[in-house]
Design a protein around this motif. Structure first.
Motif, PDB file in Angstrom:
ATOM      1  N   ALA A 142      10.966  -1.142  -6.564  1.00 17.72           N
ATOM      2  CA  ALA A 142      11.417  -1.141  -5.171  1.00 17.72           C
ATOM      3  C   ALA A 142      12.341  -2.328  -4.914  1.00 17.72           C
ATOM      4  CB  ALA A 142      10.219  -1.171  -4.235  1.00 17.72           C
ATOM      5  N   ASP A 200       0.840  -1.211   0.000  1.00 16.71           N
ATOM      6  CA  ASP A 200       0.000   0.000   0.000  1.00 16.71           C
ATOM      7  C   ASP A 200       0.870   1.254   0.000  1.00 16.71           C
ATOM      8  OD1 ASP A 200      -2.233  -1.650   0.072  1.00 16.71           O
ATOM      9  OD2 ASP A 200      -2.590  -1.358   2.230  1.00 16.71           O
ATOM     10  N   ALA A 201       1.955   1.248   0.792  1.00 18.84           N
ATOM     11  CA  ALA A 201       2.859   2.400   0.840  1.00 18.84           C
ATOM     12  C   ALA A 201       3.522   2.634  -0.517  1.00 18.84           C
ATOM     13  CB  ALA A 201       3.911   2.200   1.923  1.00 18.84           C
ATOM     14  N   LEU A 202       3.904   1.549  -1.195  1.00 18.33           N
ATOM     15  CA  LEU A 202       4.483   1.693  -2.532  1.00 18.33           C
ATOM     16  C   LEU A 202       3.477   2.311  -3.496  1.00 18.33           C
ATOM     17  CD1 LEU A 202       6.449  -1.666  -2.981  1.00 18.33           C
ATOM     18  CD2 LEU A 202       7.391   0.611  -2.517  1.00 18.33           C
ATOM     19  N   THR A 203       2.250   1.828  -3.428  1.00 17.58           N
ATOM     20  CA  THR A 203       1.205   2.353  -4.306  1.00 17.58           C
ATOM     21  C   THR A 203       0.996   3.841  -4.053  1.00 17.58           C
ATOM     22  OG1 THR A 203       0.108   0.213  -4.425  1.00 17.58           O
ATOM     23  CG2 THR A 203      -1.232   2.146  -4.960  1.00 17.58           C
ATOM     24  N   GLU A 204       0.939   4.219  -2.772  1.00 18.59           N
ATOM     25  CA  GLU A 204       0.761   5.636  -2.428  1.00 18.59           C
ATOM     26  C   GLU A 204       1.919   6.483  -2.938  1.00 18.59           C
ATOM     27  OE1 GLU A 204      -0.228   6.682   1.597  1.00 18.59           O
ATOM     28  OE2 GLU A 204      -1.431   4.854   1.811  1.00 18.59           O
ATOM     29  N   ALA A 205       3.121   5.914  -2.935  1.00 15.08           N
ATOM     30  CA  ALA A 205       4.305   6.647  -3.388  1.00 15.08           C
ATOM     31  C   ALA A 205       4.474   6.596  -4.901  1.00 15.08           C
ATOM     32  CB  ALA A 205       5.549   6.080  -2.714  1.00 15.08           C
ATOM     33  N   GLY A 206       3.632   5.788  -5.577  1.00 10.54           N
ATOM     34  CA  GLY A 206       3.744   5.674  -7.021  1.00 10.54           C
ATOM     35  C   GLY A 206       4.937   4.849  -7.468  1.00 10.54           C
ATOM     36  N   VAL A 207       5.366   3.906  -6.614  1.00 14.33           N
ATOM     37  CA  VAL A 207       6.524   3.068  -6.913  1.00 14.33           C
ATOM     38  C   VAL A 207       6.044   1.637  -7.140  1.00 14.33           C
ATOM     39  CG1 VAL A 207       8.717   2.182  -6.016  1.00 14.33           C
ATOM     40  CG2 VAL A 207       8.000   4.520  -5.475  1.00 14.33           C
ATOM     41  N   SER A 208       6.489   1.030  -8.226  1.00 15.29           N
ATOM     42  CA  SER A 208       6.100  -0.357  -8.480  1.00 15.29           C
ATOM     43  C   SER A 208       6.901  -1.280  -7.564  1.00 15.29           C
ATOM     44  CB  SER A 208       6.347  -0.748  -9.940  1.00 15.29           C
ATOM     45  OG  SER A 208       7.733  -0.928 -10.174  1.00 15.29           O
TER      46      SER A 208
END
Length: 57
Positions: free
Chosen positions: A23, A11-19
């Motif tokens: 990562a 979820d944190a990756l999605t919020e940051a726009g990082v696949s």
């Protein structure tokens, strides 16, 4: 060892726009370096414990 991402991390990756793949590619060198440093230390610790004299109770 196999690791799995928690839903919170994803979820944190999605919020940051990082696949996840991006990562993982960025984390990989740090994980390899950590394992190269820590694995021999862990193995030595296990060997010391295995070779230690039993404690009398």
């Amino acid at each position: 060892m196999t690791t799995h991402a928690t839903q919170g991390f994803l979820d944190a990756l999605t919020e940051a726009g990082v696949s996840f793949d991006d990562a993982a590619a960025q984390y990989h060198p740090a994980i390899v370096a950590h394992n190269q440093h820590e694995t021999p230390l862990f193995a030595a610790s296990m060997a010391r414990k295995a070779l230690a004299k039993p404690v009398a109770r």
